[in-house]
Scaffold this active site. Structure first.
Site, PDB file in Angstrom:
ATOM      1  N   CYS A 181     -17.941   5.831   1.427  1.00  0.00           N
ATOM      2  CA  CYS A 181     -18.837   6.854   0.891  1.00  0.00           C
ATOM      3  C   CYS A 181     -18.204   8.233   1.054  1.00  0.00           C
ATOM      4  CB  CYS A 181     -20.192   6.795   1.602  1.00  0.00           C
ATOM      5  SG  CYS A 181     -21.349   8.075   1.057  1.00  0.00           S
ATOM      6  N   CYS A 196     -20.904  10.324   3.534  1.00  0.00           N
ATOM      7  CA  CYS A 196     -21.085  10.051   4.963  1.00  0.00           C
ATOM      8  C   CYS A 196     -20.021   9.142   5.552  1.00  0.00           C
ATOM      9  CB  CYS A 196     -22.476   9.451   5.219  1.00  0.00           C
ATOM     10  SG  CYS A 196     -22.648   7.722   4.700  1.00  0.00           S
ATOM     11  N   CYS A 247      -3.663  -3.143  -7.324  1.00  0.00           N
ATOM     12  CA  CYS A 247      -2.292  -3.463  -7.725  1.00  0.00           C
ATOM     13  C   CYS A 247      -1.834  -2.683  -8.956  1.00  0.00           C
ATOM     14  CB  CYS A 247      -2.122  -4.962  -7.937  1.00  0.00           C
ATOM     15  SG  CYS A 247      -3.387  -5.760  -8.938  1.00  0.00           S
ATOM     16  N   HIS A 286      -1.813  -9.371 -12.672  1.00  0.00           N
ATOM     17  CA  HIS A 286      -1.061  -8.727 -11.596  1.00  0.00           C
ATOM     18  C   HIS A 286       0.099  -7.962 -12.230  1.00  0.00           C
ATOM     19  CE1 HIS A 286       0.106  -7.733  -7.630  1.00  0.00           C
ATOM     20  NE2 HIS A 286       1.231  -8.420  -7.635  1.00  0.00           N
ATOM     21  N   ASP A 341       7.459  -5.671  -4.828  1.00  0.00           N
ATOM     22  CA  ASP A 341       6.000  -5.552  -4.918  1.00  0.00           C
ATOM     23  C   ASP A 341       5.543  -4.568  -3.854  1.00  0.00           C
ATOM     24  OD1 ASP A 341       3.148  -5.937  -4.678  1.00  0.00           O
ATOM     25  OD2 ASP A 341       3.373  -7.835  -5.751  1.00  0.00           O
ATOM     26  N   GLU A 384       2.614  -5.457  -1.366  1.00  0.00           N
ATOM     27  CA  GLU A 384       2.935  -6.455  -0.344  1.00  0.00           C
ATOM     28  C   GLU A 384       4.133  -6.051   0.505  1.00  0.00           C
ATOM     29  OE1 GLU A 384       0.765  -9.346  -0.249  1.00  0.00           O
ATOM     30  OE2 GLU A 384      -0.200  -7.806  -1.461  1.00  0.00           O
TER      31      GLU A 384
END
EC number: 3.5.1.52
Length: 333
Positions: free
Chosen positions: A105, A108, A163, A190, A207, A210
């Site tokens: 959020c 808050c 991704c 992906h 990647d 990862e």
């Protein structure tokens, strides 16, 4: 039927597809136009002012120092620029970009839950946003938007996403640092990066989400992901690189978006167009590179027992929550 026979049957099927001829003009297949449209994606990385802005953000001294140390510790199989990319990969994953499952959020700091999707506003449209996710705070009830940015400048400032945002921003940073890079699109939702290694004379899988370097089998053997198409898009080289990532028959999904000849024609046309502005010597060098890569990818078509041993040490997917990974078929085997 034993596994070797299944493997050979898969190879024969793929070869049959490769020789398949289209009975209709290529332009009648939507995938032909989709591929041509995606080929424009990497050109957004070529903005000199944007690259200068990126270089002002990057901790260049740290990256170059880390690359030098990696080079000293290495066995000589990689070049200095490869180590720069490895240093960038580590910094990008651990210090720069943030993975978002549900955004906290903004009022808050509490946890939120998704309530739906909404259209982008004018500013978001200008920043390449096509979809805006809507969230509500579980604590204070505050409603907020999570735009999925596609424009590089917005990503350099927001530094968060999933991704799509990760691969887009990281591939751009590879270009800003002077490496040849491809944006890799996978039909099963992906995306990642390939960087050309001058030392090894080949395209290398990276990647950023990862923190994975030169582990092309991480998807099928680590994540347990089944795939159909993996296409690589660069400003001077586009190619169907599916065989680099899909080595085992049980991990291959149907390639039925168009005849194989239509896909190959689209890629061939794009390469001709992109290379038309190059010199004869530059085109010749790229054609030699094409031959080496074709030999590499064709080598993966051999029976599995000869071409690609199973690697059980590849990790399952790190990014994303369990429910999200299971829904995508990426939670590992």
């Amino acid at each position: 039927m034993d596994f070797h026979a299944i493997s050979q049957r898969f190879i024969d099927m793929m070869r049959s597809k490769n020789s398949q001829n289209a009975s209709q003009p290529p332009e009648t297949y939507p995938f032909y136009h989709e591929v041509r449209q995606m080929s424009q994606h990497p050109w957004m990385y070529e903005d000199p002012e944007l690259q200068d802005y990126a270089l002002s953000i990057l901790p260049l001294d740290k990256l170059f120092q880390d690359a030098s140390e990696l080079e000293k510790e290495g066995d000589g199989s990689w070049g200095y620029q490869d180590y720069v990319i490895q240093a960038l990969l580590k910094w990008f994953k651990r210090e720069f970009f943030v993975w978002v499952n549900q955004p906290p959020c903004e009022k808050c700091g509490g946890e939120t839950h998704m309530t739906g999707n909404g259209p982008p506003n004018e500013e978001e449209k200008w920043n390449g946003v096509r979809n805006v996710e809507l969230y509500q705070c579980n604590v204070c009830g505050h409603n907020q938007r999570f735009p999925r940015y596609n424009r590089i400048r917005a990503l350099l400032d927001s530094r968060k996403g999933r991704c799509g945002e990760w691969a887009n921003c990281f591939t751009f940073l590879c270009r800003a640092l002077g490496s040849r890079a491809r944006w890799i699109w996978n039909a099963e939702d992906h995306v990642w990066t390939e960087v050309y290694s001058n030392k090894q004379q080949r395209w290398v899988h990276v990647d950023s989400g990862e923190e994975s370097f030169d582990e092309p089998l991480i998807y099928e053997q680590g994540w347990g992901k089944k795939m159909s198409y993996c296409l690589g898009f660069g400003i001077d080289s586009v190619r169907d690189v599916s065989h680099r990532y899909i080595r085992h028959p049980e991990n291959g999904l149907p390639r039925d978006r168009c005849p194989e000849s239509v896909l190959q024609q689209a890629l061939h046309e794009i390469n001709i167009e992109f290379r038309s502005r190059l010199t004869d010597s530059e085109r010749k060098a790229l054609e030699e590179e094409d031959k080496r890569e074709k030999d590499e990818l064709d080598g993966y078509m051999r029976p599995v027992s000869q071409a690609t041993p199973t690697n059980t040490d590849l990790p399952a997917r790190q990014t994303g929550n369990v429910e999200w990974k299971e829904k995508r078929g990426e939670a590992g085997k």
